[in-house]
Design an enzyme around this catalytic site. Structure first.
Site, PDB file in Angstrom:
ATOM      1  N   TYR A 115      24.445 -33.927   3.704  1.00  0.00           N
ATOM      2  CA  TYR A 115      25.431 -33.200   4.509  1.00  0.00           C
ATOM      3  C   TYR A 115      25.041 -31.731   4.633  1.00  0.00           C
ATOM      4  O   TYR A 115      24.290 -31.180   3.825  1.00  0.00           O
ATOM      5  CB  TYR A 115      26.821 -33.299   3.889  1.00  0.00           C
ATOM      6  CG  TYR A 115      26.965 -32.497   2.617  1.00  0.00           C
ATOM      7  CD1 TYR A 115      27.421 -31.174   2.633  1.00  0.00           C
ATOM      8  CD2 TYR A 115      26.611 -33.046   1.384  1.00  0.00           C
ATOM      9  CE1 TYR A 115      27.534 -30.441   1.467  1.00  0.00           C
ATOM     10  CE2 TYR A 115      26.716 -32.318   0.217  1.00  0.00           C
ATOM     11  CZ  TYR A 115      27.181 -31.016   0.260  1.00  0.00           C
ATOM     12  OH  TYR A 115      27.276 -30.278  -0.888  1.00  0.00           O
ATOM     13  N   PHE A 125      27.785 -22.912   4.564  1.00  0.00           N
ATOM     14  CA  PHE A 125      28.238 -22.586   3.207  1.00  0.00           C
ATOM     15  C   PHE A 125      27.702 -23.570   2.159  1.00  0.00           C
ATOM     16  O   PHE A 125      27.765 -23.299   0.967  1.00  0.00           O
ATOM     17  CB  PHE A 125      29.770 -22.524   3.137  1.00  0.00           C
ATOM     18  CG  PHE A 125      30.476 -23.774   3.590  1.00  0.00           C
ATOM     19  CD1 PHE A 125      30.617 -24.873   2.752  1.00  0.00           C
ATOM     20  CD2 PHE A 125      31.008 -23.846   4.870  1.00  0.00           C
ATOM     21  CE1 PHE A 125      31.266 -26.015   3.165  1.00  0.00           C
ATOM     22  CE2 PHE A 125      31.673 -24.990   5.294  1.00  0.00           C
ATOM     23  CZ  PHE A 125      31.798 -26.077   4.448  1.00  0.00           C
ATOM     24  N   ASP A 126      27.159 -24.705   2.605  1.00  0.00           N
ATOM     25  CA  ASP A 126      26.642 -25.663   1.621  1.00  0.00           C
ATOM     26  C   ASP A 126      25.787 -26.691   2.351  1.00  0.00           C
ATOM     27  O   ASP A 126      26.042 -27.020   3.515  1.00  0.00           O
ATOM     28  CB  ASP A 126      27.795 -26.370   0.904  1.00  0.00           C
ATOM     29  CG  ASP A 126      27.332 -27.168  -0.312  1.00  0.00           C
ATOM     30  OD1 ASP A 126      26.199 -26.936  -0.762  1.00  0.00           O
ATOM     31  OD2 ASP A 126      28.115 -28.010  -0.803  1.00  0.00           O
ATOM     32  N   ILE A 145      37.124 -33.538  -0.757  1.00  0.00           N
ATOM     33  CA  ILE A 145      38.245 -33.174   0.093  1.00  0.00           C
ATOM     34  C   ILE A 145      38.734 -34.402   0.858  1.00  0.00           C
ATOM     35  O   ILE A 145      37.976 -35.345   1.103  1.00  0.00           O
ATOM     36  CB  ILE A 145      37.872 -32.032   1.061  1.00  0.00           C
ATOM     37  CG1 ILE A 145      36.699 -32.430   1.961  1.00  0.00           C
ATOM     38  CG2 ILE A 145      37.584 -30.751   0.299  1.00  0.00           C
ATOM     39  CD1 ILE A 145      36.389 -31.404   3.035  1.00  0.00           C
ATOM     40  N   TYR A 171      40.136 -27.337   2.413  1.00  0.00           N
ATOM     41  CA  TYR A 171      40.482 -26.520   1.236  1.00  0.00           C
ATOM     42  C   TYR A 171      41.800 -25.777   1.385  1.00  0.00           C
ATOM     43  O   TYR A 171      42.143 -24.944   0.552  1.00  0.00           O
ATOM     44  CB  TYR A 171      39.336 -25.556   0.930  1.00  0.00           C
ATOM     45  CG  TYR A 171      38.091 -26.276   0.472  1.00  0.00           C
ATOM     46  CD1 TYR A 171      37.945 -26.689  -0.844  1.00  0.00           C
ATOM     47  CD2 TYR A 171      37.082 -26.587   1.366  1.00  0.00           C
ATOM     48  CE1 TYR A 171      36.820 -27.373  -1.267  1.00  0.00           C
ATOM     49  CE2 TYR A 171      35.942 -27.276   0.964  1.00  0.00           C
ATOM     50  CZ  TYR A 171      35.824 -27.658  -0.353  1.00  0.00           C
ATOM     51  OH  TYR A 171      34.698 -28.349  -0.755  1.00  0.00           O
ATOM     52  N   PHE A 188      31.260 -30.620   9.111  1.00  0.00           N
ATOM     53  CA  PHE A 188      30.280 -31.234   8.216  1.00  0.00           C
ATOM     54  C   PHE A 188      29.401 -32.184   9.011  1.00  0.00           C
ATOM     55  O   PHE A 188      29.913 -33.083   9.701  1.00  0.00           O
ATOM     56  CB  PHE A 188      30.962 -32.006   7.085  1.00  0.00           C
ATOM     57  CG  PHE A 188      31.572 -31.148   6.024  1.00  0.00           C
ATOM     58  CD1 PHE A 188      30.810 -30.679   4.966  1.00  0.00           C
ATOM     59  CD2 PHE A 188      32.915 -30.794   6.080  1.00  0.00           C
ATOM     60  CE1 PHE A 188      31.364 -29.885   3.974  1.00  0.00           C
ATOM     61  CE2 PHE A 188      33.487 -30.009   5.094  1.00  0.00           C
ATOM     62  CZ  PHE A 188      32.708 -29.542   4.047  1.00  0.00           C
TER      63      PHE A 188
END
Length: 468
Positions: A115, A125-126, A145, A171, A188
């Site tokens: 992902y 961010f990731d 999540i 979040y 995502f």
């Protein structure tokens, strides 16, 4: 110049009003959820509104080279969107499929994905791809999540999709500082690599025993030492090599008899009558046995046709309980002679339970003391001094005059390093039988160890004073 924006990749195929090139536009269409996709084939910057929360979210889109008169057709050219789904029907979770998966099966259990997560402005961010390591999680267990649990559950193997997840399913109002601001809608890019739909049924929840029920059974499950009728096929997990298969599905097997590895016995004990299950057993719990290669994980497909459990003490009369204890003691002795002290110990322990509460019967007491003494010796042979101490004390509680029980308690205490208490116990045994050779030998051994320890301490003190 007038620009017509085509949003066929977004929900409801809404075409907005014409806008002027270079204008900043704030769009309040409540039925439209924008995807937030960033495209950089040309340079037109627009700003759009996230309709679900009415929060202003900038969105970069771009012009393609396709011109139709004085109008320009704006397309999403970063990745081709094959289809779009509003998964929940309320715009809170949008899936854009960019690579179709294969098969009809949907994931369950532990899934493996790659992902990349971004904010709507494209800020990453990731990313598991950046780390070069796929991410695993248990689907539907609330360990990620909510948008992930709901979204990944709709994917097929090999599918790649872009999920736009509202803050309530990500979040929330808190965000995830410092990278994810409060109330952030997230994107995502997720690829479903594989999944393992087996459930962890291992004693330590360490995934050493995984299980998938193929056909449900009914009724109770076999207990330790049960006699089971089971069809088995055992295969090496790595290459499918068949290691064992029952030739007669009506053959009765006694659990914990050594016919099957203990881990397979434990797997069968989790099944119900009529059940068919597939187990993945780790080499960590298989240990050394004659059926499976050392270090190999195995897949076991088992069908439990029938079983007969050992009787419970509450269902027997006193005479039957004593007989069960004696039979168990004899079976334990067979394993003891073979050097299989672990199985022998379990037999003696199970046998003792039949007579553990029959304090008024001399036969029951004799059987109880003998079984606990034998179990204690099995534990001593395995150097499990704590368990040996427990069995020896149970024997002493039933018969305080048992020299064997006191000798084994003293041996266990000595093994645990408590030489003072060990000597006391040896003396108590010698008070009952003064010429017991085992006790006399143990006392001599303990005294020699105490003397050697004192000598070491004395020499150490001398060395310290000499150094000063």
């Amino acid at each position: 110049v007038c620009v017509c924006v085509c949003v066929s990749a977004w929900r409801k195929d809404v075409v907005p009003s014409a806008v002027q090139l270079g204008d900043d536009i704030w769009w309040f269409e409540t039925e439209l959820l924008m995807t937030g996709k960033s495209i950089f084939t040309h340079s037109l910057s627009l700003a759009l509104v996230h309709s679900a929360s009415f929060s202003l979210v900038p969105l970069q889109i771009a012009l393609s080279c396709d011109s139709i008169g004085s109008h320009t057709h704006i397309t999403m050219s970063e990745q081709e969107i094959l289809r779009t789904e509003d998964i929940c029907g309320d715009g809170t979770l949008i899936k854009e499929v960019v690579v179709e998966g294969t098969g009809d099966e949907l994931p369950s259990g532990k899934v493996t994905v790659h992902y990349t997560g971004t904010l709507l402005d494209g800020s990453k961010f990731d990313s598991s791809r950046d780390r070069g390591q796929p991410f695993e999680f248990d689907l539907g267990q609330g360990r990620v999540i909510r948008g992930w649990d709901e979204g990944v559950a709709t994917m097929k193997k090999g599918e790649r999709a872009i999920f736009t997840i509202c803050a309530d399913k990500a979040y929330g109002a808190m965000g995830s500082p410092p990278k994810i601001p409060p109330n952030s809608t997230l994107k995502f890019d997720v690829e479903l690599i594989s999944w393992n739909d087996m459930i962890d049924v291992s004693a330590g929840s360490d995934r050493t025993m995984m299980r998938k029920i193929i056909k449900h059974g009914q009724g109770g499950a076999p207990r330790a030492l049960a006699k089971v009728t089971v069809a088995l096929k055992v295969k090496r997990e790595s290459n499918g090599e068949v290691l064992y298969a029952t030739t007669d599905a009506t053959e009765e097997i006694e659990l914990d008899s050594g016919v099957l590895p203990q881990a397979i016995d434990q797997a069968i004990m989790k099944m119900q009558k009529g059940e068919e299950s597939k187990f993945l057993l780790s080499s960590k719990i298989l240990g050394v046995n004659t059926m499976t290669p050392t270090g190999a994980d195995v897949v076991v497909v088992a069908t439990l046709t029938d079983f007969v459990n050992p009787p419970l003490a509450r269902d027997l009369n006193a005479e039957q309980c004593v007989q069960q204890a004696l039979d168990g003691k004899a079976r334990g002795a067979e394993f003891f002679k073979q050097g299989d002290f672990a199985r022998a110990q379990r037999r003696f322990e199970a046998a003792a339970k039949y007579v553990s509460s029959m304090t008024e019967s001399a036969d029951a007491t004799a059987a109880l003391v003998a079984c606990n003494n034998n179990a204690a010796q099995c534990s001593l042979n395995q150097k499990d001094y704590a368990k040996a101490l427990e069995f020896a004390e149970s024997a002493i509680a039933a018969d305080a005059t048992s020299v064997k029980a006191r000798f084994r308690r003293a041996t266990a205490l000595n093994g645990l390093g408590d030489k003072t208490e060990a000597l006391k116990e040896v003396d108590a045994a010698l008070a009952i039988e003064a010429d017991n050779k085992g006790c006399l030998s143990l006392k001599k051994k303990i005294n020699a160890a105490i003397a050697a320890e004192k000598s070491r301490e004395k020499n150490l003190l001398k060395a310290m004073f000499k150094a000063v």
